[in-house]
Design a protein around this motif. Sequence first.
Motif, PDB file in Angstrom:
ATOM      1  N   LEU A  49       0.807  -1.221   0.000  1.00 34.55           N
ATOM      2  CA  LEU A  49       0.000   0.000   0.000  1.00 34.55           C
ATOM      3  C   LEU A  49       0.844   1.276   0.000  1.00 34.55           C
ATOM      4  N   TYR A  51       2.689   2.329   2.573  1.00 37.24           N
ATOM      5  CA  TYR A  51       2.564   2.949   3.901  1.00 37.24           C
ATOM      6  C   TYR A  51       3.920   2.950   4.591  1.00 37.24           C
ATOM      7  N   LEU A  79      -6.449   8.720   2.676  1.00 40.77           N
ATOM      8  CA  LEU A  79      -5.763   7.576   2.067  1.00 40.77           C
ATOM      9  C   LEU A  79      -4.702   7.029   3.012  1.00 40.77           C
ATOM     10  N   GLU A  80      -4.020   7.924   3.700  1.00 41.47           N
ATOM     11  CA  GLU A  80      -2.988   7.474   4.641  1.00 41.47           C
ATOM     12  C   GLU A  80      -3.620   6.755   5.827  1.00 41.47           C
ATOM     13  N   GLY A  82      -6.391   5.048   5.611  1.00 42.11           N
ATOM     14  CA  GLY A  82      -6.765   3.749   5.070  1.00 42.11           C
ATOM     15  C   GLY A  82      -5.590   2.801   4.987  1.00 42.11           C
ATOM     16  N   ARG A  83      -4.451   3.316   4.550  1.00 39.69           N
ATOM     17  CA  ARG A  83      -3.246   2.479   4.486  1.00 39.69           C
ATOM     18  C   ARG A  83      -2.858   2.008   5.885  1.00 39.69           C
ATOM     19  N   SER A 117     -10.530   2.494  -0.010  1.00 37.19           N
ATOM     20  CA  SER A 117      -9.980   3.645  -0.728  1.00 37.19           C
ATOM     21  C   SER A 117      -8.480   3.510  -0.906  1.00 37.19           C
ATOM     22  N   ALA A 118      -7.799   3.080   0.165  1.00 34.65           N
ATOM     23  CA  ALA A 118      -6.343   2.926   0.091  1.00 34.65           C
ATOM     24  C   ALA A 118      -5.957   1.900  -0.949  1.00 34.65           C
ATOM     25  N   ALA A 122      -4.211   2.729  -4.520  1.00 34.40           N
ATOM     26  CA  ALA A 122      -2.816   2.271  -4.488  1.00 34.40           C
ATOM     27  C   ALA A 122      -2.391   1.715  -5.833  1.00 34.40           C
TER      28      ALA A 122
END
Length: 301
Positions: A49, A51, A79-80, A82-83, A117-118, A122
């Motif tokens: 991802l 991250y 997004l972060e 989600g990751r 979403s992540a 990605a």
Amino acid sequence: MAKKPTPAPVSKEVAVNAEVIASDFSAANALALIARETEARTRAVATQLGYQLPADCTDPDLIQRDIAANMRRSVEACLEVGRGLAVLKAACQHGQFLSRLDALGIDSKVAARFMQSAVKFANVATSRHLTDAIGSQSKLFEMLVLDDEQIEELELTGQTGELSLDDIATMSVKELRAALREERQERQADQQLLEKKNAKIDQLERDKKRIAKLAPDEELQALMAEATSITRDAMGAIRGGVRAALIALKNHTDDNAVLMAGLVGQIQADLNALRQEFDLPDVSNAADAQLASEVAQWAGK
């Protein structure tokens, strides 16, 4: 009086239980193995991802604090989050993830959408202009209905179908939802049309192979039947779809006469080109009465 012998001191040394020690070692090894597997899984999800593990550590406490620090409402932060949630889930033992979500104050369904979403975003190197156009968490969640291919189109060209980044940036959440629904319906309609065309092509190929195996007279009959069927489809399209479109244009405004004439003219031009290519007489106005009669009889079979 005889002196009593001094009793031997009682040993305080605990007897060694080899079975207990072996069991403890086995349990410790099992825990170490679980820890190594968890760390490997966590790092794999983080790498997938994109991250950045806090302090390059897979400790769930550090990951949880990192998520809390990112829980603002910008798209990149979402997004972060989600990751981070996906990595946190990988780092947690079974049954621990929900308690971590409770500590963060995130509903499990909302967490699932963050993680979706992540994963969805990605697949492309999400650029600033794309995240800026989306602009909010609500719009980001609405965008989950798009295919990976459509997101990549937005990333690379700024548009997918009729939807552009400028549209996304200026639309409300409600307007974006409606536009995405319309885009999805159009895409499904295009896919269905393509499938029908492919099915028709496949059928034609099968018919060709079947005709090739027929005797000459049977082959001619099959070719005539196929030509008749295709012609009737074309006539049906003209008398049905084309005529209905012309009626709609005329009812809308009389200023569409030039456009309507152009559409009909194009059909006529194509028919004239066919007559010229195959050196065919024009029997539409019954100039050749006998040939026109024969054609009418053939078409009515």
